[in-house]
Design a protein around this motif. Structure first.
Motif, PDB file in Angstrom:
ATOM      1  N   GLU A   9      10.439   0.614  -9.125  1.00  0.00           N
ATOM      2  CA  GLU A   9       9.379   1.444  -8.571  1.00  0.00           C
ATOM      3  C   GLU A   9       9.935   2.510  -7.610  1.00  0.00           C
ATOM      4  N   PRO A  10       9.275   3.654  -7.562  1.00  0.00           N
ATOM      5  CA  PRO A  10       9.684   4.666  -6.575  1.00  0.00           C
ATOM      6  C   PRO A  10       9.473   4.132  -5.153  1.00  0.00           C
ATOM      7  N   ILE A  11      10.329   4.556  -4.241  1.00  0.00           N
ATOM      8  CA  ILE A  11      10.237   4.150  -2.840  1.00  0.00           C
ATOM      9  C   ILE A  11      10.028   5.397  -1.994  1.00  0.00           C
ATOM     10  N   SER A  12       9.144   5.310  -1.010  1.00  0.00           N
ATOM     11  CA  SER A  12       9.012   6.405  -0.040  1.00  0.00           C
ATOM     12  C   SER A  12       8.812   5.799   1.338  1.00  0.00           C
ATOM     13  N   PHE A  13       9.370   6.424   2.349  1.00  0.00           N
ATOM     14  CA  PHE A  13       9.190   5.948   3.714  1.00  0.00           C
ATOM     15  C   PHE A  13       9.375   7.119   4.672  1.00  0.00           C
ATOM     16  N   ASP A  14       8.692   6.996   5.812  1.00  0.00           N
ATOM     17  CA  ASP A  14       8.761   8.017   6.850  1.00  0.00           C
ATOM     18  C   ASP A  14       9.846   7.666   7.849  1.00  0.00           C
TER      19      ASP A  14
END
Length: 484
Positions: free
Chosen positions: A68-73
């Motif tokens: 799965e794609p991962i995104s984080f700030d």
């Protein structure tokens, strides 16, 4: 030993996955409270120019080939760093967004091979600047990193006494002087620079100023710099309205307590680009542009340029019990040729072929008096004059000289493409003694004289247009007397 290494690698992998998921969950929560809690409506950040600093929030996207794609700030900490999974702390403050993207991608790709990595600025940081001087709210202002001088000025508010022409931005050891008025009036973005953290913006008192009153688009008080003249200030005031009186305007000036009135010819200044009318201004001058009244102006290359008052119904002057029109009056509906006649006629070097009717700064009609007076073309001058109209006779551009056996020898203005037959008609036609077979046209080409021999009997008796040549500026047409 190999089994131990495999077990350690597996533990590290599981730990990293857990850390990434935990970080993602944490920053998603942070994003909801910190980032999306305040919607950003500012300017677009240019990745190659935006320099990251403490408080900036960036979002990192990992598009994995598998999984799965991962995104984080990530928030830039007070030490100028962001915390990345597996990588740890990475200092990015002082880098452009583009440079930070490359550095973060280079570090993360080791742990996320065959992944595509994107970094975006989610919300720009805010920092403190100082706005001092002639402002309503002097002191510290909290402002976005994408803010410009204009944003800072609007937050602080300007006093009426504030200078718009000499605002100073003090940045470290450097002082930048800005002409903020050029941004407001002309959209000059070079005079609306981005602000930086720690900037001190100083708004001084207004310097030398003049007042612009009357028929301009934005009347008011305008600060002037050394060397600025009348035209500069009229431009600052948005230019003239359609109702401005071009001839009744003036500058009011105080000299040693006495009032001096200086007349302004706005027609020459604005439309004829006469620099003599572009007067130097002094501190305290008032420029007054009155409303034009029911007048029409006849100017240019006429014998007696003057202003006529349009009258309708009964005329003002009484002569012998009957209504009569005065010398400086014209009847409503008067024709262009009548006005030219009342102004003494066109001067020898004036144009009879391109008389202009100017309204609100635009040429709305160009009248050919030859067509009116010689050919009787009443439609040619069919234009209703209204108050404020200008009838302008320009300088004749291209002329030819007609000598000899025509009814009215002299100099005639020509338009592009006009031929010898047209000019003969302007000169009243041939006399009975004219020798049509031996007409000559003298023409000078780079100071060398060329003589063209013409037999115009071919044109007038046989209709041969080949001899009806196109004339050029400076041609001299000679029509001799018959010798037989």
């Amino acid at each position: 030993m190999n089994k131990l290494r495999i077990i350690l690698a597996l533990v590290l992998f599981l730990f990293s996955c857990a850390f990434a998921q935990t970080t993602q969950g944490q920053t998603t929560t942070q994003s909801q409270t910190t980032v999306t809690g305040e919607i950003y409506f500012g300017r677009i950040a240019e990745p190659d120019k935006y320099i990251l600093g403490v408080g900036d929030v960036i979002r990192i996207y990992l598009i994995q080939q598998a999984g799965e794609p991962i995104s984080f700030d990530a928030v830039v900490s007070p030490t100028g760093a962001v915390s990345l999974p597996l990588v740890g702390s990475l200092k990015i403050a002082g880098l452009t967004l583009s440079e930070a993207t490359k550095e973060i991608s280079r570090r993360l790709i080791r742990f996320y091979p065959k992944s595509t990595i994107f970094i975006d600025l989610v919300y720009p940081r805010k920092f403190k600047i100082y706005v001092l001087g002639e402002v309503e709210k002097a002191g510290t202002q909290l402002i976005s990193a994408l803010s410009t001088l204009d944003d800072a000025i609007k937050l602080a508010g300007l006093k009426p006494s504030a200078s718009l022409r000499r605002i100073q931005i003090k940045r470290g050891n450097k002082t930048i002087e800005v002409d903020y008025l050029k941004f407001l009036k002309y959209g000059d973005t070079s005079q609306n620079p981005y602000v930086e953290e720690g900037d001190i913006i100083y708004v001084p008192l207004m310097g030398k100023s003049v007042k612009v009153l009357g028929e301009v688009k934005d009347p008011g008080i305008y600060e002037i710099k050394e060397g600025e003249k009348l035209k500069d200030v009229l431009d600052m005031a948005g230019g003239l309205t359609e109702k401005a009186d071009l001839f009744g305007s003036y500058i009011e000036r105080q000299i040693d307590g006495n009032k001096q009135i200086i007349s302004i010819d706005l027609l020459k200044l604005i439309y004829q680009k006469d620099d003599k009318e572009n007067l130097e201004l002094k501190d305290g001058d008032s420029i007054v542009i009155p409303l034009k009244v029911d007048k029409v102006y006849v100017i240019g290359y006429v014998a007696k340029p003057q202003v006529f008052t349009i009258v309708s119904g009964e005329f003002k002057n009484e002569v012998g019990g009957q209504s009569a029109i005065g010398e400086s009056e014209i009847k409503e509906g008067a024709k262009i040729s009548e006005l030219i006649s009342k102004a003494g006629g066109v001067l020898p070097n004036g144009s009879r072929r391109r008389v202009q009717v100017i309204r609100d700064g635009q040429v709305i009609k160009e009248v050919d008096l030859f067509k009116v007076l010689v050919k009787g073309d009443v439609e040619e001058e069919k234009v209703k004059l209204v108050p404020g109209d200008i009838v302008y006779v320009p300088l004749a551009e291209k002329t030819v000289k007609v000598l000899g056996e025509v009814k009215d020898p002299g100099i005639y203005e020509i338009k592009p493409g006009e031929r010898i037959k047209d000019v003969i008609e302007m000169a009243g036609g041939f006399t009975v003694r004219a020798d049509l077979k031996n007409i000559t046209v003298e023409r000078y080409i780079t100071e060398k004289k060329e003589v063209i021999q013409l037999d115009l009997t071919k044109l007038y008796k046989e209709g041969d247009e080949s001899v009806n040549i196109i004339l050029e500026d400076g041609d001299i047409i000679n029509i001799p007397i018959k010798t037989e």
